[in-house]
Design a protein around this motif. Structure first.
Motif, PDB file in Angstrom:
ATOM      1  N   ASP A  96       0.811  -1.218   0.000  1.00  0.00           N
ATOM      2  CA  ASP A  96       0.000   0.000   0.000  1.00  0.00           C
ATOM      3  C   ASP A  96       0.845   1.270   0.000  1.00  0.00           C
ATOM      4  OD1 ASP A  96      -2.355  -1.412  -0.019  1.00  0.00           O
ATOM      5  OD2 ASP A  96      -2.497  -1.516   2.163  1.00  0.00           O
ATOM      6  N   PHE A  97       2.127   1.144   0.360  1.00  0.00           N
ATOM      7  CA  PHE A  97       2.981   2.321   0.461  1.00  0.00           C
ATOM      8  C   PHE A  97       3.923   2.461  -0.732  1.00  0.00           C
ATOM      9  CE2 PHE A  97       1.757   1.004   4.677  1.00  0.00           C
ATOM     10  CZ  PHE A  97       1.397   2.181   5.296  1.00  0.00           C
ATOM     11  N   LYS A  98       3.902   1.501  -1.655  1.00  0.00           N
ATOM     12  CA  LYS A  98       4.801   1.563  -2.803  1.00  0.00           C
ATOM     13  C   LYS A  98       4.549   2.775  -3.693  1.00  0.00           C
ATOM     14  CE  LYS A  98       5.927  -3.360  -2.955  1.00  0.00           C
ATOM     15  NZ  LYS A  98       5.792  -4.639  -3.701  1.00  0.00           N
ATOM     16  N   PRO A  99       3.259   3.140  -3.976  1.00  0.00           N
ATOM     17  CA  PRO A  99       3.058   4.360  -4.776  1.00  0.00           C
ATOM     18  C   PRO A  99       3.663   5.595  -4.120  1.00  0.00           C
ATOM     19  CG  PRO A  99       1.041   3.068  -4.701  1.00  0.00           C
ATOM     20  CD  PRO A  99       1.992   2.443  -3.721  1.00  0.00           C
ATOM     21  N   TYR A 100       3.583   5.677  -2.812  1.00  0.00           N
ATOM     22  CA  TYR A 100       4.172   6.825  -2.104  1.00  0.00           C
ATOM     23  C   TYR A 100       5.696   6.810  -2.220  1.00  0.00           C
ATOM     24  CZ  TYR A 100       5.437   9.930   1.756  1.00  0.00           C
ATOM     25  OH  TYR A 100       5.977  10.944   2.519  1.00  0.00           O
ATOM     26  N   LEU A 158      12.875   7.475   4.088  1.00  0.00           N
ATOM     27  CA  LEU A 158      11.586   7.087   3.529  1.00  0.00           C
ATOM     28  C   LEU A 158      10.865   6.096   4.436  1.00  0.00           C
ATOM     29  CD1 LEU A 158      12.538   6.750  -0.249  1.00  0.00           C
ATOM     30  CD2 LEU A 158      11.319   8.618   0.867  1.00  0.00           C
ATOM     31  N   TRP A 159      11.635   5.224   5.063  1.00  0.00           N
ATOM     32  CA  TRP A 159      11.038   4.285   6.023  1.00  0.00           C
ATOM     33  C   TRP A 159      10.424   5.034   7.200  1.00  0.00           C
ATOM     34  CZ3 TRP A 159      13.564   2.333  10.833  1.00  0.00           C
ATOM     35  CH2 TRP A 159      12.793   1.370  11.478  1.00  0.00           C
ATOM     36  N   GLU A 160      11.136   6.030   7.693  1.00  0.00           N
ATOM     37  CA  GLU A 160      10.605   6.834   8.794  1.00  0.00           C
ATOM     38  C   GLU A 160       9.326   7.563   8.371  1.00  0.00           C
ATOM     39  OE1 GLU A 160      11.492   7.058  11.837  1.00  0.00           O
ATOM     40  OE2 GLU A 160      13.471   6.128  11.944  1.00  0.00           O
ATOM     41  N   GLU A 161       9.295   8.011   7.119  1.00  0.00           N
ATOM     42  CA  GLU A 161       8.112   8.737   6.633  1.00  0.00           C
ATOM     43  C   GLU A 161       6.878   7.833   6.589  1.00  0.00           C
ATOM     44  OE1 GLU A 161       8.776  10.684   2.946  1.00  0.00           O
ATOM     45  OE2 GLU A 161      10.413  11.942   3.693  1.00  0.00           O
ATOM     46  N   ILE A 162       7.032   6.638   6.041  1.00  0.00           N
ATOM     47  CA  ILE A 162       5.858   5.765   5.947  1.00  0.00           C
ATOM     48  C   ILE A 162       5.502   5.180   7.310  1.00  0.00           C
ATOM     49  CG2 ILE A 162       6.236   5.247   3.508  1.00  0.00           C
ATOM     50  CD1 ILE A 162       7.411   2.572   4.295  1.00  0.00           C
ATOM     51  N   LYS A 163       6.460   5.097   8.229  1.00  0.00           N
ATOM     52  CA  LYS A 163       6.120   4.695   9.589  1.00  0.00           C
ATOM     53  C   LYS A 163       5.164   5.701  10.213  1.00  0.00           C
ATOM     54  CE  LYS A 163       9.097   3.501  12.613  1.00  0.00           C
ATOM     55  NZ  LYS A 163      10.338   3.547  13.443  1.00  0.00           N
ATOM     56  N   ALA A 164       5.360   6.979   9.892  1.00  0.00           N
ATOM     57  CA  ALA A 164       4.466   8.019  10.405  1.00  0.00           C
ATOM     58  C   ALA A 164       3.070   7.892   9.825  1.00  0.00           C
ATOM     59  CB  ALA A 164       5.045   9.397  10.093  1.00  0.00           C
ATOM     60  N   HIS A 165       2.942   7.143   8.698  1.00  0.00           N
ATOM     61  CA  HIS A 165       1.643   6.914   8.068  1.00  0.00           C
ATOM     62  C   HIS A 165       1.139   5.499   8.347  1.00  0.00           C
ATOM     63  CE1 HIS A 165       1.701  10.741   6.039  1.00  0.00           C
ATOM     64  NE2 HIS A 165       2.853  10.469   5.455  1.00  0.00           N
ATOM     65  N   ASN A 166       1.548   4.935   9.501  1.00  0.00           N
ATOM     66  CA  ASN A 166       1.044   3.649  10.001  1.00  0.00           C
ATOM     67  C   ASN A 166       1.629   2.424   9.304  1.00  0.00           C
ATOM     68  OD1 ASN A 166      -0.657   5.068  11.795  1.00  0.00           O
ATOM     69  ND2 ASN A 166      -2.270   5.206  10.254  1.00  0.00           N
TER      70      ASN A 166
END
Length: 214
Positions: free
Chosen positions: A32-36, A51-59
């Protein structure tokens, strides 16, 4: 070792071909986070940890290793692979969902879609503004909404706005007053259903009895 396994090992031209199987099509936490990630990479952000930290902030609940492994091929090709676009029905569902109840993953996907289409972004704003008028009974904002719609190049929405303008007083009342004809419409639909159940072979007297006794 089965014959199929032996044949797979014998026919493989590269090590990567040894890892073909059904497990590759299974969904992962990262899907679900690949497009981002693709969008951020295209913008020039190539640090896997960031980038990992960023998507962690998005659950995102997966580990850093999965993100690093997904981004590794980008470093050799220089570009992110083209993600499969969502269907029009899916995007419409995202747009029609209240922003506060839209799941974070879908919100990120919608953001990616809107970034590539200014017209769709404008449409989303108008749809959500109309939804706010509808749910909060702010019919006084309708003329301003119609004016904003006509200012954008959205022919399909112009048709809808023109229809509202032809009966502006009634629509404004419907978006302002707390009363609704929903109960009446519900009874009408119930009567139609009962009528269809009789296949048109019963008269009004029987229909009346069925409605009263239902």
């Amino acid at each position: 070792m089965t014959y199929r396994t032996v044949k797979l090992l014998a026919d493989a031209a590269t090590p990567e071909e040894l890892f073909q199987g059904q497990w590759q099509s299974r969904r992962t936490k990262l899907d679900d986070f690949k497009p981002y990630l693709n969008e951020r990479w295209a913008e020039g952000y190539t640090n896997a940890w960031t980038l990992w930290e960023e998507i962690k902030a998005h659950n995102y609940t997966g580990g850093y290793g999965a993100v690093r492994a997904y981004l590794r091929p980008f470093r050799t090709t220089g570009t992110a692979p083209a993600a499969r676009p969502p269907s029009p029905r899916t995007v419409a569902g995202w747009i029609l969902t209240h922003p506060d109840t839209l799941p974070e993953n879908d919100r990120l996907k919608l953001k990616s879609v809107l970034a590539g289409c200014p017209e769709l972004e404008a449409l989303t704003g108008h749809v959500r503004a109309f939804g706010k008028m509808l749910t909060q009974l702010k019919g006084d904002q309708l003329p301003q909404w119609i004016k904003a719609v006509r200012a954008d190049d959205l022919p399909s929405l112009h048709t809808f706005a023109n229809g509202l303008g032809r009966d502006l007083a009634a629509v404004t009342a419907g978006l302002t007053l707390p009363w609704s004809s929903g109960v009446v419409e519900g009874h009408v639909n119930r009567i139609k259903m009962i009528k269809r159940q009789m296949y048109g072979r019963a008269g009004f007297s029987l229909l009346r009895k069925r409605v009263l006794l239902a």
